[in-house]
Structures are given as structure tokens and as C-alpha cells.
Design a protein around this motif. Sequence first.
Motif, PDB file in Angstrom:
ATOM      1  N   UNK A  97       0.990  -1.315   0.073  1.00 23.49           N
ATOM      2  CA  UNK A  97       0.028   0.069  -0.061  1.00 23.49           C
ATOM      3  C   UNK A  97       0.852   1.159   0.091  1.00 23.49           C
ATOM      4  N   UNK A  98       1.794   1.256   1.006  1.00 20.93           N
ATOM      5  CA  UNK A  98       2.830   2.383   0.762  1.00 20.93           C
ATOM      6  C   UNK A  98       3.455   2.861  -0.632  1.00 20.93           C
ATOM      7  N   UNK A  99       3.849   1.831  -1.155  1.00 22.58           N
ATOM      8  CA  UNK A  99       4.496   1.673  -2.624  1.00 22.58           C
ATOM      9  C   UNK A  99       3.309   2.332  -3.745  1.00 22.58           C
ATOM     10  N   UNK A 100       2.262   1.794  -3.536  1.00 27.39           N
ATOM     11  CA  UNK A 100       0.992   2.125  -4.310  1.00 27.39           C
ATOM     12  C   UNK A 100       0.581   3.629  -4.290  1.00 27.39           C
ATOM     13  N   UNK A 101       0.444   3.972  -3.065  1.00 25.27           N
ATOM     14  CA  UNK A 101      -0.019   5.124  -2.601  1.00 25.27           C
ATOM     15  C   UNK A 101       0.881   6.298  -2.866  1.00 25.27           C
ATOM     16  N   UNK A 102       2.189   5.921  -2.880  1.00 22.30           N
ATOM     17  CA  UNK A 102       3.221   6.858  -3.373  1.00 22.30           C
ATOM     18  C   UNK A 102       3.456   7.015  -4.579  1.00 22.30           C
ATOM     19  N   UNK A 103       2.798   6.156  -5.618  1.00 21.93           N
ATOM     20  CA  UNK A 103       2.946   6.257  -6.762  1.00 21.93           C
ATOM     21  C   UNK A 103       4.267   6.136  -7.192  1.00 21.93           C
ATOM     22  N   UNK A 104       4.963   4.861  -6.647  1.00 20.33           N
ATOM     23  CA  UNK A 104       6.335   4.826  -6.933  1.00 20.33           C
ATOM     24  C   UNK A 104       6.830   4.462  -8.225  1.00 20.33           C
ATOM     25  N   UNK A 105       7.888   4.789  -8.442  1.00 23.66           N
ATOM     26  CA  UNK A 105       8.417   4.111  -9.779  1.00 23.66           C
ATOM     27  C   UNK A 105       9.405   3.131  -9.750  1.00 23.66           C
ATOM     28  N   UNK A 106       9.800   2.715  -8.564  1.00 20.24           N
ATOM     29  CA  UNK A 106      10.477   1.357  -8.412  1.00 20.24           C
ATOM     30  C   UNK A 106      10.289   0.907  -6.967  1.00 20.24           C
ATOM     31  N   UNK A 107      10.243  -0.477  -6.990  1.00 18.90           N
ATOM     32  CA  UNK A 107       9.886  -1.058  -5.583  1.00 18.90           C
ATOM     33  C   UNK A 107      11.093  -1.987  -5.438  1.00 18.90           C
ATOM     34  N   UNK A 108      11.895  -2.008  -4.292  1.00 17.78           N
ATOM     35  CA  UNK A 108      13.011  -2.685  -4.141  1.00 17.78           C
ATOM     36  C   UNK A 108      13.057  -3.300  -2.805  1.00 17.78           C
ATOM     37  N   UNK A 109      12.949  -4.483  -2.566  1.00 16.11           N
ATOM     38  CA  UNK A 109      12.926  -5.529  -1.263  1.00 16.11           C
ATOM     39  C   UNK A 109      14.338  -6.307  -1.224  1.00 16.11           C
ATOM     40  N   UNK A 110      14.619  -5.834  -0.078  1.00 15.71           N
ATOM     41  CA  UNK A 110      16.200  -6.528   0.005  1.00 15.71           C
ATOM     42  C   UNK A 110      15.951  -7.666   1.247  1.00 15.71           C
ATOM     43  N   UNK A 111      16.568  -8.826   0.870  1.00 17.23           N
ATOM     44  CA  UNK A 111      16.645  -9.927   1.642  1.00 17.23           C
ATOM     45  C   UNK A 111      17.944 -10.595   1.673  1.00 17.23           C
ATOM     46  N   UNK A 112      17.921 -11.896   2.205  1.00 21.57           N
ATOM     47  CA  UNK A 112      19.092 -12.539   2.564  1.00 21.57           C
ATOM     48  C   UNK A 112      18.626 -14.010   2.392  1.00 21.57           C
ATOM     49  N   UNK A 113      19.260 -14.878   1.706  1.00 20.42           N
ATOM     50  CA  UNK A 113      18.874 -16.381   1.190  1.00 20.42           C
ATOM     51  C   UNK A 113      19.288 -17.257   2.300  1.00 20.42           C
ATOM     52  N   UNK A 114      18.577 -18.646   2.131  1.00 22.78           N
ATOM     53  CA  UNK A 114      18.906 -19.433   3.197  1.00 22.78           C
ATOM     54  C   UNK A 114      18.658 -20.782   2.345  1.00 22.78           C
ATOM     55  N   UNK A 115      19.261 -21.774   3.206  1.00 24.44           N
ATOM     56  CA  UNK A 115      18.836 -23.232   2.639  1.00 24.44           C
ATOM     57  C   UNK A 115      18.427 -24.158   3.919  1.00 24.44           C
ATOM     58  N   UNK A 116      17.837 -25.332   3.779  1.00 24.78           N
ATOM     59  CA  UNK A 116      17.223 -26.084   4.760  1.00 24.78           C
ATOM     60  C   UNK A 116      18.507 -26.498   5.622  1.00 24.78           C
ATOM     61  N   UNK A 117      19.707 -26.614   5.165  1.00 26.60           N
ATOM     62  CA  UNK A 117      20.958 -27.292   5.579  1.00 26.60           C
ATOM     63  C   UNK A 117      21.530 -26.372   6.646  1.00 26.60           C
TER      64      UNK A 117
END
Length: 432
Positions: A97-117
Motif C-alpha cells: 500500500x505504501x508503494x502504490x499510494x506513493x505512486x512509486x516508480x520502483x520497488x526494491x525489497x532486500x533479503x538474505x537467502x538461506x537453505x534448509x541445511x
Amino acid sequence: MNLIRFYFKRYFTFIFVFLFGLTMAQKKFTIVLDAGHGGEKDPGATRKYDDLGTVREKDITLAIVLKLGRMLEKNKEYKVIYTRKEDFYPSLGDRTDLANNSKADLFISVHVNSTASKIATATGTETFVQGPNQNKTNLEVAKRENDVVFLDDKDRERFASYDPSSPESLIALKVNQSKYLMASLTFGALVEENFVNKDKRYSRGVMQKDLHVLRMNAMPSVLIETGFINNPEDARYLASDNGQDEVAASIFDAIIKYKKTIDQKSGIKSGPKKEDKPAEIPLKNDFRIFLFSSANKYNENDPELKGLNNILILKENDMYKYYYGATNMASIRDNNQKTARDAGFRNSYSVGFVPNQSINFGYYTLEVAVSKEKLNSKSYVQQTLSPLERNKKDGIFYYTYGKVNNLEDAIKLQKEIEAKGIKNSVIEKKIK
């Protein structure tokens, strides 16, 4: 009657000026930066290491996003909106909602990966854009990232009707995202290209995946997995200031290039304004910070390296030389120099390396094992790498693998054997 017309004209002029000013104010390129996870109930992926302590995804993502945001805020062409700037959990719906209401030109979500091991052999970065799952691996990643939906009541209600396996949901997904897909793929490719070329990291590519945090966004959107938290080398890199700086800088550079592409298509002239500093021009050589040389080999976690990572060990004439960092940008080179000296290497200095320079009378090889006894034929190194070359000097057996003509190929070969589980190899320069 004339008085009415007078006030009407003044009122109309005021409205026009107000709306025009509002339009001008909205011309900034708006970017929503989303630090994945957050708060006590959603730390994201975690892993505990003896030397690092507990490494949490939520802390790494926030650190990278804040660094990236500070870079963007220095340029008046950009408007930066954060889904969080502290350690709390915004629901996925709130982020969208924050991205859409701001009429953003770009959305970037930053994460860190992992595996089951517990310890991952997988390493590297990958960037996801919204789309149907392509394979089983993507499905597992999507499941892990989407599980956060069930932490929040609003999200549970909002996404409850969405069934990614149904034909109806798939059709709606494709219609909703098709107009943003190519732009998202373009930006994702720029990010991964920078991770490879600027940071010398392994890229797993750009892929499509059905993620709730991207699915309802009305703008180009990406989710960036910056590495594997349960891969010790990735974890040390991402937990360090240097690693976070490099990741943020690579994403920042991708944003600059992406906006330039968009502006060119729109016929907008882009470039530094008078008050902005001109873009830094890359140097012809790569620069590493020489720390010290020694007859002894130290691994990255040894106290002698004073906590620095991103270390290149280069063996020449039976001496191990230790270099920190690698860049072709003068500002980063100078910052690396300062970091090394602050860490205690007062006599360190920068050394230039000509990219892809071949050795005319020699080669590079990898020293993969050093032992007082011959390696058993059933040892993992012997079983995994072939052919190995063995030399004995002063009662010590040295095992080397591969022959390449330049340093870049040697680093690539080193990463390949690291992916096979053979760590702590050393690049050795042999002169014929």
C-alpha cells in the motif's frame, strides 16, 4: 458580475498554479526501499557463528537499505520512501500500500537467502521479479518468503483468496504484472550484472517467482537475495560494513542506469546538474590494498587479519602476500585504504593490477593442500580435483591444481572449487 468574474479568475489561477506546482513536485523519481522482515516476530533467516555471533536477516537488510537510501538522498532527482527505518515489522499489505499510494516508480525489497541445511554450499546473489514459479527451487524460495503472510492478521485476510495453483489466479497475475515485467527484468539484470562485475560475486541470475510482497505492486518491482546467511563466506561478507557498502553501491548504480534508460525512452535529458558532483570515472586498473607478506599462511578468520574480509592471498616465491578489497573506483580504493589502516595495518598501501593481464613466462595455479604427509588417495581433495600436481620442499608436500594465464581466471577457478567444498585455497603465481 465583473467582481464575480474577477474572483473566479483569481481562484482558477490559484488552482492551476497549485496543481502545476504539485505536478512539478511529483516529477522526482520515487523509489520505495523495503528492508525485508523485521521486529521480534520476524527476524528472517538467522544463523549463529563462533566469530560473528548470531547473524539475522532483518539486521542485514536494514543496514543495506539505509546505506542505499543515504546514497540516493544525495541526488535531488530521487525521492526515497522506506517501508521501515527501524527494527519493526510492517505487514506485506502495508508495504504494498505504501508503494502504490506513493505512486512509486520502483520497488526494491532486500533479503538474505538461506537453505534448509545448517551450512550451505550454495552461494551468491539472485534477483526475483513477479511471475509464475519456474521450477521447484523457485517454489521453495517463494514458500519461505510468503510464509511471513501468516504472521499478520491483515495479510492473512488480504491474501487468503489467492491460490497460486489455480488457473484464475495465474491469469490475473499475468494480466496485472505484464506491463511491469520487462522493466522489472531490466532493472534486475542491471543489479546482478553489478554484483558480478563490480563486486566479483557469483550471480544465480534473475528469475520469476510468485511473491506476495511483489504481486500487488503497481510499478516495476524486484526482490534481491543478497547472499546465503548459512554460507559462512556470504554471511561474513554481508555482516561486514564493506560487504554492505558494496551491495548498496551496486544497487545504487543499477538504479542510476535504469533511470537513465527510462529517461532516454521518454526523451528526458538526464545527467548531473550544476550542483551535483559529476559521476566518478572508473580507473583503468583494479586496486587492492597490500597488507603484509609472510612465510605463514593465514585464513580469513585468523587474528592476524584483524577482522578484515574480502582478502586475496597471492603466493609468490614461497611468500604469502595478503591484499584487501578490489575496486577500479578511486573513492572506494581510498576508503579501503582507510579501513585497512584503521584496522591496524599502518604500512598498507594500494597496488594496481592490470585487468586480465596474462603472464608471458609463467602461470597461476591454486595451492589446495599443504601437508607433512602425502595425501591419502581417498582424501576429498584427491577424489574431487584432478589432475593434482605434488611438490616436496623442506619435508613439506604442496599440492596445486589448475593452470591459468591471468589473475581473474585464477579467482574464478578458486570460486569453482570453493563451490565443491574445497576452502582456503591460495592463488600461487609461478614464473618459469
